[in-house]
Each structure stands twice: as C-alpha cells, then as structure tokens.
Enzyme design. Sequence first.
Site, PDB file in Angstrom:
ATOM      1  N   VAL A  77      -3.439  13.431  -1.607  1.00  0.00           N
ATOM      2  CA  VAL A  77      -3.023  14.487  -0.682  1.00  0.00           C
ATOM      3  C   VAL A  77      -1.704  15.149  -1.069  1.00  0.00           C
ATOM      4  CG1 VAL A  77      -4.351  13.615   1.273  1.00  0.00           C
ATOM      5  CG2 VAL A  77      -1.992  12.816   0.922  1.00  0.00           C
ATOM      6  N   TYR A  79       0.826  -1.211   0.000  1.00  0.00           N
ATOM      7  CA  TYR A  79       0.000   0.000   0.000  1.00  0.00           C
ATOM      8  C   TYR A  79       0.863   1.265   0.000  1.00  0.00           C
ATOM      9  CZ  TYR A  79      -3.181   3.579   1.830  1.00  0.00           C
ATOM     10  OH  TYR A  79      -3.906   4.736   2.019  1.00  0.00           O
ATOM     11  N   TYR A 127     -12.903  12.361  -1.834  1.00  0.00           N
ATOM     12  CA  TYR A 127     -13.109  12.206  -0.396  1.00  0.00           C
ATOM     13  C   TYR A 127     -14.547  12.596  -0.026  1.00  0.00           C
ATOM     14  CZ  TYR A 127      -7.995  12.025  -0.612  1.00  0.00           C
ATOM     15  OH  TYR A 127      -6.708  11.711  -0.936  1.00  0.00           O
TER      16      TYR A 127
END
Length: 315
Positions: free
Chosen positions: A269, A199, A251
């Site tokens: 981000v 990840y 989001y």
Amino acid sequence: MSELELEFEQLQQNLPGWVRASQPCSAHGRVAAYIPELSKAPGEALGIHLIDAQGRTLTAGDSSLSFTMQSISKVFTLILALIDNGEKKVFSKVGMEPTGDNFNSMLKLELVRPGIPFNPLINAGAIAVSSIIGGDSPDEKSSRVLQFFRKLAHNDSLDYDYEVYRSESDTANLNRSMGYLLKDNGVLEGDVDDVLDVYFKHCSINATCADLSRMALVLAFNGTDPITGENLIPRRYVQIAKTFMTTCGMYNASGEFAIQVGLPAKSGVSGGILSMVPGRYGIGVIGPALNAKGNSIAGVQLLETMSQQMDWSLF
C-alpha cells in the site's frame, strides 16, 4: 545479436516512454492515508528499476524514491518461515487459497473453519506467519528478517522507517483484532503484541525499486542470485512463493492482473510492486497513488504495457 540482447535493447529504447505514458494514471488514484505516515508520499510519482542476470540495469522515472515494503515483505517472511519450519508447520497456520476479500478483512476467520487465514499474503495470514519465524524474542525475529532481506537485496543498508513503524503501530486496531482472534483460534504462537511488533517492523522496512528488483531477481532464478551464483532460497520455497504471488499477490485484483499482465507480482500500500520475468528479469516499481483495490494505479498500467508489448505473460 541474441534474442535476449535484442529484448534488452528494446526495453532500453522504450522504457522511458512507457513510464511517461503511464504516469498520468496517478491522477486517478489516491495515496494510502489509513497509515498516516504513508499519506506524505508524492502521489504523482512513478518509477521502475529492472535488472537482468548479468547485473545490467534499466531505470526510468522516479526510481530512486524510497518507500516502505508493506505487504511486499510478506513474500519473504513466508519464505523465511518455510526455511525455519518447513511446509507442514507453516500450512497448519495458513491456507493456500485466494480470499476474494480485502487484504485486511477478518470476515472468514470467523465464518470458515478451522479459522486459519486463507493465505499468507493477507494481513491475518502474514501475522500468523510472523509468529513462527525463528527467534527467542521479537527483536531477534525482526533482526533475522532484516538480515535476510539485506542478503536478498544485496544491500546491507536496508533498515526500518521508524516513523512509518510507529504510525502503523498507533493505528493498528484492526490488525490487533485479527491477532487476538487468531490467538483465540489457536493459530497464533506467542504474545499477540510481540508478534504484531515483528509484523509492523517487516512492513516498515525501507527500500527502493533497485532493492525490490534484486530481491525479485533471486525469485526469477528459483532462489539463486545469478549475479553472485549464491543459492539463497530452496527452489521449492520459491515455487510456493511465486504461486502465491500469482494467485494472491495483487490483493483481490490478482485474477485481473494475471489476465492483463500474467507475471508473478506482489504489491504494497506504499505503492511498491515487486515483479519478475522468470529466468530473465527482476522488476521493482513505485507509484504511491493507489486504485480501489490498494494497488499502484500507474504501476499496474506500466506493467500491463510492458508485458503486452514484450509478450511476457506466462499464460
């Protein structure tokens, strides 16, 4: 001159001005600092790269700035997991619904049974998806992810930013908590640290707006790269990915983005946004200063301007 030719000419004339008009919004945002390495990004930057089916490109602003994909990568790890496992297996691990919560929230993992993440674009969902990507080891899984991304971006030089990777890993207490809760719920397959390594690596793949736009172009044409003619993703899996992008990609500001912009998109981000006009363009944007929801504040403004001026909304 065709309608598409006129549209491209209009974009060519107006794109630099739209970027200049949106760039001052950056002053009202903040660069992500919870991953320390990301805090080094230039907060005032804003750039865009657009590509069409003929391979024609338009750029404006700081489009050559490189950045890590962060949550944008989740769209493509989802697609790879679908290719590897099929829908039934993937959606036994993650749901199909928006959460209304922050991207790194783990609240509903405990509150809402059966304890699977609501969707694959929040952190918990992407961690669960990372656990079922094919491969006998974390390194093999990560290698397959990177090769898949390189193929979609038509760029064999895509690679990890190891400084960001280490920074993510060193500050990942919340993601580790999610991993262990998912493991306890019977969702996560394999060792928690091994899954998290996959990840962190796919979030740390370095890219530019040009890379994002080429990857988006494949989605815009339902899994086929229109420039090479090669089919890279099954159409059904592109449909699933674009639906998640529309409902969950920005989001917990995804509903607002759908109303104001009306295009499938996924943000990260680091300030990147991948978007597209289906059947026409792939779009990559970078603007490291973020709004309160974690999306590029100037990048969102730029896409809103473009969509409204060009009448691009799907709705």
